[in-house]
Design a protein around this motif. Structure first.
Motif, short mmCIF file in Angstrom:
data_model
loop_
_atom_site.label_atom_id
_atom_site.label_comp_id
_atom_site.label_asym_id
_atom_site.label_seq_id
_atom_site.Cartn_x
_atom_site.Cartn_y
_atom_site.Cartn_z
N LEU A 1 -0.53 17.10 -38.34
CA LEU A 1 0.09 16.16 -38.74
C LEU A 1 -0.59 15.34 -38.26
O LEU A 1 -1.03 15.52 -36.68
CB LEU A 1 1.54 16.33 -37.93
N LYS A 2 -0.91 13.72 -38.49
CA LYS A 2 -1.80 12.66 -38.76
C LYS A 2 -0.45 11.91 -37.08
O LYS A 2 0.07 11.15 -38.19
CB LYS A 2 -2.32 12.70 -39.03
N LEU A 3 -0.52 12.09 -36.40
CA LEU A 3 0.27 10.62 -36.19
C LEU A 3 -0.35 9.60 -35.50
O LEU A 3 -1.33 9.39 -35.59
CB LEU A 3 1.03 11.55 -34.20
N VAL A 4 0.72 8.03 -35.14
CA VAL A 4 0.21 7.35 -35.05
C VAL A 4 0.14 6.50 -33.79
O VAL A 4 1.21 7.64 -32.86
CB VAL A 4 0.81 6.04 -36.09
N GLY A 5 -0.57 5.66 -33.02
CA GLY A 5 -0.03 5.22 -31.94
C GLY A 5 0.21 5.92 -30.79
O GLY A 5 0.15 7.11 -30.74
N ARG A 6 0.26 5.85 -29.76
CA ARG A 6 0.11 6.66 -27.80
C ARG A 6 0.63 6.14 -27.54
O ARG A 6 1.37 6.77 -26.15
CB ARG A 6 -0.93 7.16 -27.89
N ASP A 7 1.29 4.54 -27.47
CA ASP A 7 1.62 3.88 -26.58
C ASP A 7 2.73 4.15 -26.77
O ASP A 7 4.06 3.50 -25.58
CB ASP A 7 1.58 2.61 -26.11
N GLU A 8 4.61 4.95 -27.66
CA GLU A 8 5.59 4.82 -27.91
C GLU A 8 6.23 4.21 -27.62
O GLU A 8 8.23 3.95 -27.20
CB GLU A 8 6.14 6.66 -26.50
N ALA A 9 5.94 2.63 -27.92
CA ALA A 9 7.02 2.28 -28.67
C ALA A 9 7.33 2.24 -29.24
O ALA A 9 7.55 3.43 -30.59
CB ALA A 9 5.87 0.98 -28.70
N ASP A 10 9.08 1.51 -29.74
CA ASP A 10 9.85 2.00 -30.69
C ASP A 10 9.54 2.41 -31.95
O ASP A 10 9.50 3.58 -33.01
CB ASP A 10 10.61 0.75 -30.63
N MET A 11 8.10 1.51 -32.78
CA MET A 11 7.50 1.61 -34.09
C MET A 11 6.86 2.98 -34.21
O MET A 11 7.33 3.67 -35.00
CB MET A 11 7.17 0.43 -34.15
N ASP A 12 6.07 2.73 -33.35
CA ASP A 12 5.37 4.05 -33.18
C ASP A 12 6.24 5.74 -33.36
O ASP A 12 5.46 6.27 -34.26
CB ASP A 12 3.98 3.96 -31.93
N TRP A 13 7.08 5.65 -32.29
CA TRP A 13 8.11 6.37 -31.62
C TRP A 13 8.78 7.20 -33.33
O TRP A 13 9.04 7.68 -33.65
CB TRP A 13 9.48 6.34 -30.87
N ILE A 14 9.18 5.91 -33.82
CA ILE A 14 10.14 6.55 -34.58
C ILE A 14 9.46 6.69 -36.28
O ILE A 14 9.60 8.36 -36.82
CB ILE A 14 10.89 5.14 -35.52
N ARG A 15 7.76 5.95 -36.08
CA ARG A 15 7.30 7.08 -37.29
C ARG A 15 6.40 8.97 -37.12
O ARG A 15 6.65 9.18 -37.91
CB ARG A 15 6.00 6.32 -37.42
N ASN A 16 6.25 8.27 -35.51
CA ASN A 16 6.03 10.21 -35.17
C ASN A 16 7.02 10.65 -35.42
O ASN A 16 7.04 12.58 -35.57
CB ASN A 16 5.11 9.44 -33.58
N HIS A 17 8.16 10.73 -34.36
CA HIS A 17 9.18 11.57 -34.63
C HIS A 17 9.23 11.92 -36.44
O HIS A 17 9.69 12.69 -36.55
CB HIS A 17 10.29 10.58 -33.81
N LEU A 18 9.89 11.01 -36.97
CA LEU A 18 10.42 11.44 -38.33
C LEU A 18 8.93 12.10 -38.85
O LEU A 18 9.11 13.18 -39.76
CB LEU A 18 10.50 9.89 -39.93
N ARG A 19 7.90 11.56 -38.41
CA ARG A 19 6.63 12.63 -39.15
C ARG A 19 6.64 14.36 -38.45
O ARG A 19 6.33 15.50 -39.55
CB ARG A 19 5.32 11.90 -39.00
N GLU A 20 7.53 14.18 -37.39
CA GLU A 20 6.93 15.58 -36.91
C GLU A 20 7.47 16.19 -37.40
O GLU A 20 8.03 17.51 -36.76
CB GLU A 20 6.14 15.55 -35.94
#
Length: 174
Positions: A62-81
């Motif tokens: 899986l390709k995750l985005v951003g690493r700062d875990e701000a809300d936007m990136d966290w949502i994208r990563n959480h839904l992706r994973e």
């Protein structure tokens, strides 16, 4: 970034339970699909491992985005994973109809622009390339919407704590 997403996050944070999820930002973490495949038949982990193996998928790809875990990136990563786990829990396949059904489920769970976009593109694809599959696709969309409306939210669920839980029990709970 997107004003709609910022508005969505603000609206989601109004619910204390969802706000707690945003504050905790649970992640799935490393997944050993081979170990999950050795869990007892019928467990969430075993079902996930079998689902992934049957489709030639590996969680670590899986390709995750951003690493700062701000809300936007966290949502994208959480839904992706967790996307494929949502397939396992809801029972939607990974064909076009199943993906559209899962997008309808997402939309029923939380209003965001991406499920609307994907449903629109999916129905345009149906019109242009797959009219013969229209009934099946619309059926799955309707099923996803109704299921999403009736279900507790899977958003933020700590799936890693549920690997050994019977899938039927998790489905009943949600």
């Amino acid at each position: 970034k997107s004003p709609q997403l910022h508005a969505l996050i603000a609206a989601l944070r109004e619910d204390p339970e969802v706000a707690a999820i945003f504050d905790a930002k649970p992640r799935l973490g490393p997944v050993d699909q081979d170990a999950l495949g050795r869990l007892p038949e019928g467990t969430v982990g075993r079902a996930y491992a079998e689902f992934m193996k049957a489709r030639g998928l590996r969680h670590e790809d899986l390709k995750l985005v951003g690493r700062d875990e701000a809300d936007m990136d966290w949502i994208r990563n959480h839904l992706r994973e967790t996307h494929d786990l949502w397939h396992v829990v809801t029972g939607f396949d990974t064909d076009v109809a199943g993906e559209l059904g899962l997008q309808a489920y997402y939309l029923a769970q939380f209003e965001g622009p991406l499920p609307i976009l994907l449903l629109t593109v999916g129905m345009l694809n149906t019109l242009i390339k797959a009219q013969g599959d229209a009934r099946h696709r619309v059926h799955e969309i309707a099923r996803g919407w109704v299921l999403g409306q009736r279900s507790r939210s899977l958003f933020g669920l700590r799936f890693a704590d549920r690997w050994e839980q019977p899938l039927a029990e998790l489905r009943e709970e949600f």
